[in-house]
Structures are given as structure tokens and as C-alpha cells.
Write a protein that holds these residues in place. Structure first.
Motif, PDB file in Angstrom:
ATOM      1  N   SER A 148       4.593  51.346  32.304  1.00  0.00           N
ATOM      2  CA  SER A 148       4.419  50.040  32.943  1.00  0.00           C
ATOM      3  C   SER A 148       3.492  50.230  34.130  1.00  0.00           C
ATOM      4  O   SER A 148       3.498  51.279  34.773  1.00  0.00           O
ATOM      5  CB  SER A 148       5.774  49.488  33.400  1.00  0.00           C
ATOM      6  OG  SER A 148       5.620  48.302  34.163  1.00  0.00           O
ATOM      7  N   SER A 178      10.962  42.390  33.963  1.00  0.00           N
ATOM      8  CA  SER A 178       9.932  42.807  33.013  1.00  0.00           C
ATOM      9  C   SER A 178      10.226  44.189  32.449  1.00  0.00           C
ATOM     10  O   SER A 178       9.742  44.538  31.367  1.00  0.00           O
ATOM     11  CB  SER A 178       8.561  42.820  33.693  1.00  0.00           C
ATOM     12  OG  SER A 178       8.551  43.726  34.787  1.00  0.00           O
ATOM     13  N   ILE A 179      11.026  44.986  33.180  1.00  0.00           N
ATOM     14  CA  ILE A 179      11.368  46.343  32.742  1.00  0.00           C
ATOM     15  C   ILE A 179      12.818  46.432  32.287  1.00  0.00           C
ATOM     16  O   ILE A 179      13.110  46.923  31.201  1.00  0.00           O
ATOM     17  CB  ILE A 179      11.085  47.358  33.866  1.00  0.00           C
ATOM     18  CG1 ILE A 179       9.572  47.510  34.051  1.00  0.00           C
ATOM     19  CG2 ILE A 179      11.737  48.702  33.565  1.00  0.00           C
ATOM     20  CD1 ILE A 179       9.180  48.490  35.132  1.00  0.00           C
ATOM     21  N   THR A 226      16.372  45.598  30.769  1.00  0.00           N
ATOM     22  CA  THR A 226      16.852  44.774  29.665  1.00  0.00           C
ATOM     23  C   THR A 226      18.374  44.927  29.563  1.00  0.00           C
ATOM     24  O   THR A 226      19.002  45.595  30.383  1.00  0.00           O
ATOM     25  CB  THR A 226      16.207  45.226  28.340  1.00  0.00           C
ATOM     26  OG1 THR A 226      16.665  46.559  28.037  1.00  0.00           O
ATOM     27  CG2 THR A 226      14.684  45.223  28.445  1.00  0.00           C
ATOM     28  N   THR A 249       4.364  45.401  35.036  1.00  0.00           N
ATOM     29  CA  THR A 249       4.036  44.755  33.766  1.00  0.00           C
ATOM     30  C   THR A 249       5.069  45.102  32.696  1.00  0.00           C
ATOM     31  O   THR A 249       5.845  46.054  32.847  1.00  0.00           O
ATOM     32  CB  THR A 249       2.650  45.196  33.277  1.00  0.00           C
ATOM     33  OG1 THR A 249       2.666  46.624  33.061  1.00  0.00           O
ATOM     34  CG2 THR A 249       1.571  44.842  34.281  1.00  0.00           C
ATOM     35  N   LYS A 250       5.057  44.350  31.620  1.00  0.00           N
ATOM     36  CA  LYS A 250       5.940  44.643  30.492  1.00  0.00           C
ATOM     37  C   LYS A 250       5.583  46.016  29.932  1.00  0.00           C
ATOM     38  O   LYS A 250       4.428  46.309  29.652  1.00  0.00           O
ATOM     39  CB  LYS A 250       5.782  43.585  29.410  1.00  0.00           C
ATOM     40  CG  LYS A 250       6.735  43.771  28.235  1.00  0.00           C
ATOM     41  CD  LYS A 250       6.575  42.670  27.207  1.00  0.00           C
ATOM     42  CE  LYS A 250       7.521  42.879  26.032  1.00  0.00           C
ATOM     43  NZ  LYS A 250       7.371  41.813  25.015  1.00  0.00           N
TER      44      LYS A 250
END
Length: 540
Positions: free
Chosen positions: A278, A238-239, A241, A286-287
Motif C-alpha cells: 500500500s 482501506s487496509i 478488513t 491506498t488500497k
């Protein structure tokens, strides 16, 4: 957030001298290698030193000790922060200095500077300065300003090293550090959780940034055990990338994480990034949500720190109107929970150079930050300033001293709430490679604070509860802070300064409100108090 290069924006000077030495002197490489050489030269001009290095090694293997190759090899190693290897090439060049640009003396000086050999650094800086002055070129003005500053920092370094701190700097070890860069250490208030940034092959996608030849960065998390720190794990999809994701700051209750994420700049000209937040919901983050536009602008905001009561945040930005480079700004939280307009911290804190990586101490009035201005001994050093509540002014920043501050980039300083340990990231000869995370046990009186922690649970089933803890000043009912327990574990952490009595209100959906009064008015020292709280369910 990527670390800055030691030599930025000046690689063009590497190749102004190429025509001088290529008029038939070194034309022994076959035509099939000309394309490789041109590619290496292009990478150097673009400051892609990590990518250029293996190519120049290949070319050097074909024509050993060719000035066209050994000089760029030295510059590549200097920008990889491997100054000893850089010096081995520069010293070869200095045997025949007429074959190389005058810039050789500056780079040699910089390599000695990084090794804290200040007298040798000064000797080379002085030669370079003399050559610049003698040339009488208007274009040399910026270069003269640069070398004058480096000379000043060498003198700062000699003064700081003469009065070293009585501490030992320790590498955090191979469980955390790797041959790749690690930085941005942030810890929970009870020092049970470490979150940090690393660019290593195991990052999401395992891709390499073509801009500098290093792996894209991810955020990792580790937990303290009886034997040390656990093996770091990715903080989650979610964090993290395929781009750069970096840890910035953690709220006192450990439930909000500030982070930096790279993005495409608005006109697609370069890579840019912004600050995000987040929240920890149970065991998952969370995103991330971007901070509002008065904080995240079209400029660059690489780092931030949030106060223990979450009432204000200090962040760095290179937006127009500052004192030069990156400046530190403060932004306060309004009663409605929104962020106000940021204000520059002013000319006492900010210099004509860069101020970055702020850390707000848990006492709410002591600021640590990194700067390559002020009385730095080279690169980014760590400075401290205190806010005077009687005058509403910041004290003159003080370099916290050697061996914490060195000629390398010393950044991302943090202090445990109990005042016993400091953590920061830097490059040291004994490290595992590139930047590592270090710590030191300090012998200094801790701030008079209380870390209140425990578990909030159901009084009947002992099930952990997601609860909100509201803390008010008993004297005037001013809200001191609002904290949250973790919904999966029920764990909560609250940090409070001495000198007040506090009213607590603990609420959770479908449970009766729990209130309490705690007296910390005459607190003599730092205290960590464990207080488990049982909430009674409401009955219909």
C-alpha cells in the motif's frame, strides 16, 4: 500473521488415552453434560485451545481434578503461552502419571523449557524419549525427532544464558501493548512513526477467528511525542478488513507499506494469506495491491523486508524446493521496475526448520531473521548474518543472544537507523498478556549511514510538495534509489551508505528541477542531516 502454536499437529495424542480412563471410573457427569464434553474434545482435536479452555474450566468445576479435564487444561494453557498455569495442572497429573498418556512428560518438559528451567525440562524430555524408544512403534519416529530437537535446544539455551548480553529489555508500555497479542513492529527511519499489528476487540468488526478463538488482527499506527508513543489508531479502512491484516515492512521513505492479508486458500480448505503493498498518498493509505505471482504463490508467504534502496526484497515462503518448512528467498528489482524471479538464500541461511520474519538492516548487507532451526534455544530465536560483497556469500547465522532470544517465539526484529534501539515482539512473564512489543537501547557502533530528511515545499508559498528524489552515484551515474516526499506534509527521508558522492535530482510537476551534490565519501559515523528543499515554480 498469526503466531504459530507451540504444540502443533499433535493434539490427537491427547485423546488416545481416553478409553483407558473412562471404563466406569469417571462416569459421574450427567448425560446433559456429555454433549459439552464432546464439544470440548472436538475443539482440542482441532487445536482450538482458546475456545476449549473455558469449556474445560466449566467441566472441571463440575468434577474437580478429573483427569479428563485437568490434562487438557494444562495443554490449553501451554498453547496460550501461560506456562506457569500449565505447570500447575501438569504437576497434578504427575502425582498419578499412570492415568495419563506418556505425552504428559513432553508437555511438562515444554512448560519448564519455556520458563528457561532447562534441567527440569531435560529430565522430563529424557523420560518421554525413553518411553518412546521402549514402545518401539514406527509412528513414534516423528515424536522422537521432535524431542531430540527440544533436548538440543535446551543445551543451546544453557550455553546462551551462560553468556548474556549486557542490555535491558523494556516493554513498550500500556499505550501500545494490551492483554491481547501485539507484534510486527516497524518504524520509520527517523523513529517518528510506529506501525504494528494487534488482535484486540477494537479491530475491524470485532470478530473472533473460529480457527483459534482469537480476535482477527488489524494494523495500528502510533506517533512519537515528547512524552512517548501516542494512542494507537487504526491505519485505516482501506487496509484493515474483517479478516487478518498484519504489518510486515516499511520502505525507507515511509511511503510504501508491505502487509500480510489473509485470504481463502485456492481450494477453500483453509485460511491462507498473501503479501500486499500500500502507498501513502497524503494522509491516507491506498488500497493494498497483491505482489506479483512469482512472490505470492499458492503456498504460504507470511513475511518480507524491503531494502532501503528498494532494489531487493527478502521474504519467507514454504514453496516446494526449499530446505524445509519456511525458507528465506531474495528477489531483485529489474531496471523496468518489475520484480525478477526469486532465489532461495541457500543452505547457510535456511535450515530444515523454519526461517521467517526477515529484517534487512539499513546498510543493505546485514540480515536479521527469526528461526526455530540453527542454534535456537527454543521456538523462534533471532539470528544475524552478513553478506560478504567480496565472496557473495552469507556468513554463518549467529543467535544474537539472551535475553533478546529466549525459549519463546522472539520475532519481528527491527533496528533503528541510528543503531541505538532494537524493537521486537515476544512473550515475557511481565508482559500485558500474550505477545507484546519490546525494545532495548543498545551500546553498539552504528553503521556508517546518513539519514537525510526534511520538507520539500514551494519556494514562494511554502506549500508542501509531492516530489520525487532520484539519487545517483556521482562516479558512474548508477541509480542508488528513488524516493518520494509525502504529498500532504512534503516530508521526505532518504537513507544512504557511506563511501560515495551522490548526485540528487528533485522533481515535482510544474516546478523546476533542483539538483545537488553531497559528499559522504569519508563518513566516520552515523549522521542524521535535516535539509529542507525549496522548489521554484515554472513560469509560462
Amino acid at each position: 500473521m498469526k503466531c504459530r502454536k507451540y504444540i502443533q499437529g499433535l493434539s490427537i495424542y491427547l485423546f488416545l488415552w481416553i478409553p483407558f480412563i473412562t471404563n466406569g471410573q469417571f462416569n459421574h457427569v450427567g448425560e446433559e453434560y456429555k454433549e459439552v464434553e464432546a464439544h470440548a474434545k472436538e475443539l482440542m482435536l482441532n487445536e482450538q485451545f482458546y475456545l476449549a479452555l473455558p469449556i474445560y474450566h466449566y467441566l472441571d468445576s463440575l468434577l474437580p481434578n478429573n483427569p479428563k479435564y485437568i490434562y487438557p487444561l494444562g495443554v490449553c494453557y501451554l498453547n496460550k503461552v501461560e506456562e506457569a498455569k500449565a505447570l500447575s495442572y501438569f504437576e497434578k497429573c504427575l502425582k498419578e502419571p499412570s492415568k495419563y498418556p506418556d505425552r504428559l512428560y513432553y508437555y511438562t518438559g515444554k512448560a519448564y523449557h519455556l520458563q528457561l528451567e532447562f534441567d527440569k525440562a531435560l529430565a522430563n524430555y529424557e523420560i518421554y524419549k525413553t518411553l518412546l524408544v521402549k514402545a518401539k512403534k514406527k509412528s513414534n519416529k516423528a515424536l522422537l525427532k521432535e524431542v531430540y530437537r527440544d533436548i538440543e535446544m535446551c543445551h543451546n539455551g544453557k550455553e546462551l544464558i551462560a553468556k548474556p548480553l549486557d542490555i535491558t529489555i523494556n516493554n513498550l508500555g500500556s499505550s501500545i501493548n494490551s492483554p491481547f497479542p501485539e507484534h510486527g513492529p516497524i518504524l520509520s527511519a527517523d523513529e517518528s512513526v510506529l506501525i504494528f499489528t494487534s488482535g484486540r476487540p477494537t479491530t475491524t468488526g470485532g470478530n473472533i477467528d473460529k480457527v483459534d478463538g482469537q480476535y482477527f488482527e488489524d494494523i495500528y499506527i502510533s506517533h512519537k511525542t515528547d512524552t512517548g508513543w501516542s494512542t494507537p489508531l487504526s491505519i485505516g479502512d482501506s487496509i484493515n478488513t474483517h479478516a487478518h491484516d498484519a504489518s510486515i515492512s516499511l520502505s525507507a521513505d515511509g511511503q510504501k507499506l508491505l502487509l500480510y492479508k489473509s485470504e481463502k486458500e485456492y481450494f477453500g480448505l483453509s485460511t491462507q494469506g498473501n503479501l500486499y503493498v500500500s502507498e501513502l498518498k497524503g494522509m491516507h493509505w491506498t488500497k493494498p495491491v497483491k505482489l506479483p505471482s512469482q512472490i505470492c504463490t499458492k503456498n504460504w508467504e507470511p513475511s518480507a523486508s524491503i531494502s532501503a534502496d528498494e532494489k531487493f526484497m527478502i521474504f519467507s515462503s514454504n514453496r516446494p524446493g526449499g530446505f524445509g518448512g519456511l525458507d528465506l528467498y531474495i528477489v531483485k528489482k529489474l531496471p523496468n521496475g518489475q520484480w525478477a524471479l526469486p532465489m532461495n538464500l541457500g543452505g547457510v541461511i535456511n535450515s530444515p526448520y523454519d526461517e521467517d520474519a526477515p529484517f534487512i538492516h539499513h546498510d543493505g548487507k546485514t540480515l536479521y531473521f527469526s528461526s526455530n532451526g540453527h542454534k535456537s534455544m527454543g521456538g523462534f530465536d533471532i539470528f544475524m548474518s552478513k553478506f560478504d560483497l567480496s565472496t557473495f556469500n552469507w556468513s554463518e547465522p549467529e543467535n544474537i543472544g539472551y535475553p533478546i532470544s529466549t525459549a519463546h517465539d522472539d520475532m519481528h526484529f527491527s533496528w533503528t537507523a541510528d543503531g541505538k534501539k532494537i524493537y521486537f515482539s515476544t512473550t515475557r512473564p511481565e508482559g500485558f498478556g500474550d505477545r507484546d512489543i519490546y525494545y532495548s537501547e543498545v551500546h553498539k557502533e552504528a553503521a556508517k549511514l546518513v539519514v537525510l530528511k526534511g520538507i520539500i515545499s514551494d519556494s514562494l508559498t511554502s506549500m508542501p510538495l509531492d516530489a520525487t528524489i532520484k539519487v545517483l552515484d556521482s562516479k558512474n551515474n548508477e541509480v542508488i534509489g528513488i524516493f518520494n516526499s509525502n504529498s500532504s506534509t512534503g516530508k521526505y527521508i532518504v537513507i544512504l551508505p557511506e563511501g560515495k558522492n551522490y548526485n540528487f535530482s528533485i522533481t515535482s510537476q510544474n516546478y523546476n528541477v533542483c539538483t545537488d551534490v553531497l559528499n559522504f565519501y569519508n563518513l566516520e559515523k552515523f549522521e542524521e542531516i535535516e535539509k529542507n528543499i525549496k522548489l521554484c515554480p515554472k513560469y509560462k
